[in-house]
Design an enzyme around this catalytic site. Sequence first.
Site, short mmCIF file in Angstrom:
data_model
loop_
_atom_site.label_atom_id
_atom_site.label_comp_id
_atom_site.label_asym_id
_atom_site.label_seq_id
_atom_site.Cartn_x
_atom_site.Cartn_y
_atom_site.Cartn_z
N ASN A 159 12.21 -5.07 28.45
CA ASN A 159 11.89 -6.39 27.76
C ASN A 159 11.18 -6.41 26.64
O ASN A 159 11.21 -7.36 25.83
CB ASN A 159 10.62 -7.04 28.95
CG ASN A 159 9.34 -5.80 29.09
OD1 ASN A 159 9.56 -4.41 28.94
ND2 ASN A 159 8.19 -6.36 29.87
N LYS A 182 15.16 7.80 27.31
CA LYS A 182 16.19 6.94 27.99
C LYS A 182 15.72 5.83 28.36
O LYS A 182 14.66 5.34 28.88
CB LYS A 182 16.05 7.78 29.50
CG LYS A 182 17.16 6.97 30.48
CD LYS A 182 17.03 7.56 31.67
CE LYS A 182 16.00 6.53 32.45
NZ LYS A 182 16.47 5.29 32.61
N ALA A 184 16.21 1.61 28.91
CA ALA A 184 16.67 0.73 29.97
C ALA A 184 18.17 0.65 29.98
O ALA A 184 18.76 -0.19 28.74
CB ALA A 184 15.76 -0.60 30.23
N SER A 237 8.34 -0.74 36.56
CA SER A 237 7.61 -1.09 37.67
C SER A 237 6.75 0.14 38.36
O SER A 237 7.01 1.17 38.11
CB SER A 237 8.56 -1.35 38.74
OG SER A 237 9.12 -0.46 39.09
N GLU A 258 2.55 3.47 32.31
CA GLU A 258 2.20 1.82 31.96
C GLU A 258 3.22 1.16 33.06
O GLU A 258 4.35 0.93 32.59
CB GLU A 258 2.35 1.67 30.71
CG GLU A 258 1.87 0.23 30.11
CD GLU A 258 2.48 -1.14 30.50
OE1 GLU A 258 1.89 -1.62 31.32
OE2 GLU A 258 3.42 -1.20 29.49
N ARG A 286 5.20 -15.95 26.29
CA ARG A 286 5.50 -14.93 25.40
C ARG A 286 6.54 -14.11 26.17
O ARG A 286 6.41 -13.74 27.28
CB ARG A 286 4.57 -14.07 25.09
CG ARG A 286 4.86 -12.83 24.10
CD ARG A 286 3.71 -11.99 23.76
NE ARG A 286 3.91 -10.90 22.85
CZ ARG A 286 3.58 -9.88 23.12
NH1 ARG A 286 2.68 -9.44 24.29
NH2 ARG A 286 3.83 -8.58 22.14
N CYS A 292 4.50 -7.38 30.98
CA CYS A 292 3.58 -6.75 32.01
C CYS A 292 2.08 -7.51 31.70
O CYS A 292 1.30 -7.49 32.51
CB CYS A 292 3.38 -5.49 31.84
SG CYS A 292 3.07 -4.58 30.35
N GLU A 389 3.97 -9.82 40.78
CA GLU A 389 4.28 -9.99 39.35
C GLU A 389 5.41 -11.24 39.22
O GLU A 389 6.54 -10.88 39.61
CB GLU A 389 4.34 -9.05 38.63
CG GLU A 389 4.25 -9.13 37.36
CD GLU A 389 4.38 -7.67 36.31
OE1 GLU A 389 4.15 -7.56 35.43
OE2 GLU A 389 4.80 -6.83 37.05
#
Length: 486
Positions: A159, A182, A184, A237, A258, A286, A292, A389
């Site tokens: 994201n 690595k 995403a 996640s 995180e 945003r 998150c 979420e």
Amino acid sequence: MITEYDLLEAVPNQLFIGGEWVDAAAGETLDVRDPATNKVIRTIAAARAGDGMRALDAAVAAADEWAATAPRVRAELLRAAFEKVRERADEFALLMTLEMGKPLAEARGEVAYGNEFLRWFSEEAVRVTGRYGLNPEGTGRMVVSQRPVGPCFLITPWNFPLAMATRKIAPALAAGCTVVVKPAELTPLTTLYFAKVLQEVGVPAGVVNVITTHHSREISEPIIADPRLRKLSFTGSTPVGQALIKQAAERVLRVSMELGGNAPFVVFEDADLDAAVDGAMAAKFRNIGQACTAANRFIVHSSVADEFARRVTERVSAMTVGRGTEEGVTIGPLINAAAVETSASLVADAVAKGARVLTGGRAVEGEGTFFEPTVIADVQPGSEILVEEIFGPVLAIATFETEDEAVALANDTDYGLVSYVYTRDLARGHRMIDRLATGMMGLNVGVVSNAAAPFGGVKLSGLGREGGLEGIHEYLSTKYTLIPTA
């Protein structure tokens, strides 16, 4: 300004291992798609387990020399990368819009934000300190020093393709650690382009290695199991983070996590509603709600709930949905079809349990993965949208009567990343700082992220901090030495 075609052609399509761009050993590839059109925009190498181990070998081989490199040298390389990213800000912004979908204006904001981690940690590289002093018994001198933890494995999310890379790579390099990154599989191009920048400014071979793949578990498991790896940092996640922590526990591997969020946005009866609405728009929409830190539950005092809902609905109804490269677009596509389905399902469940849709609420027909910017009011206890979420452009409003009720509702979650509170009462604001169980809080402000501040949460939102004075210490280990006085 560079064209989309020329920019995409300038992005490497190989793995970056040991300072060289190399093909995946098996010759496998993966397609990167524009979520606004679902069209393939670049085909790149897809690593397998052997490629991951080659990357770790390179990081290990470079580790001792990089740890011994003068802090000022490391600092200057990070500063040079900062300047190079600033020069190419428009290119990085367009690239993120193409592979992730966020509007160009937001992408430019991410470039500015993400680049600050390079500047911040270039300055922190030369400020790693220890201490020296007589022990209480007077029998020896204590020397406490900080050393780089060693080779690190950094796993970044889709994201915020640039900011999540710089937020991990910059402190690691500043501390003297080498890394395997690595990114995403949905948004790997920005990280590849950033690795190209690091190569251009002279970061030594093997210090940063980038492996792109759609075989995440196959890549990650042997790297994490390898005794040469000393640190794992993951953003993503909570379920995936929990699985990685279990793997890391076998070797007592140092981790930073995180993870997910379920941020409450509390509006008290004395709040400045104009400021609260501005903050709500920033905290919710945003990155198209795909953050998150996005406000997930709007907990609004019943006396101002209707007016707050009216004002945010007016603002949300005026938002423009479209491809992020188009002029005036404020809401781009969600990352994939599954994200659209999740938003639709959460809205449907809330409505079935008594909520009202004030605007939006549906997927947008046609190509791409778009969902209408949405406001729903009168969300009832037990609704999934208060628990899950959202990760989409859906603003859900529930109400409260008392301060204690607001606190109970805000803390009624397994997550604790960030909270937002709007009140004119300074004493109440201080009480909220103490009472809300989150690692961060915005008091009368809707965006809290800053390179100079520690980013992270409590409970299922993770472990450790990124950014701030605390960020570099995630990549340092403390060593104590006793020297006898006689």
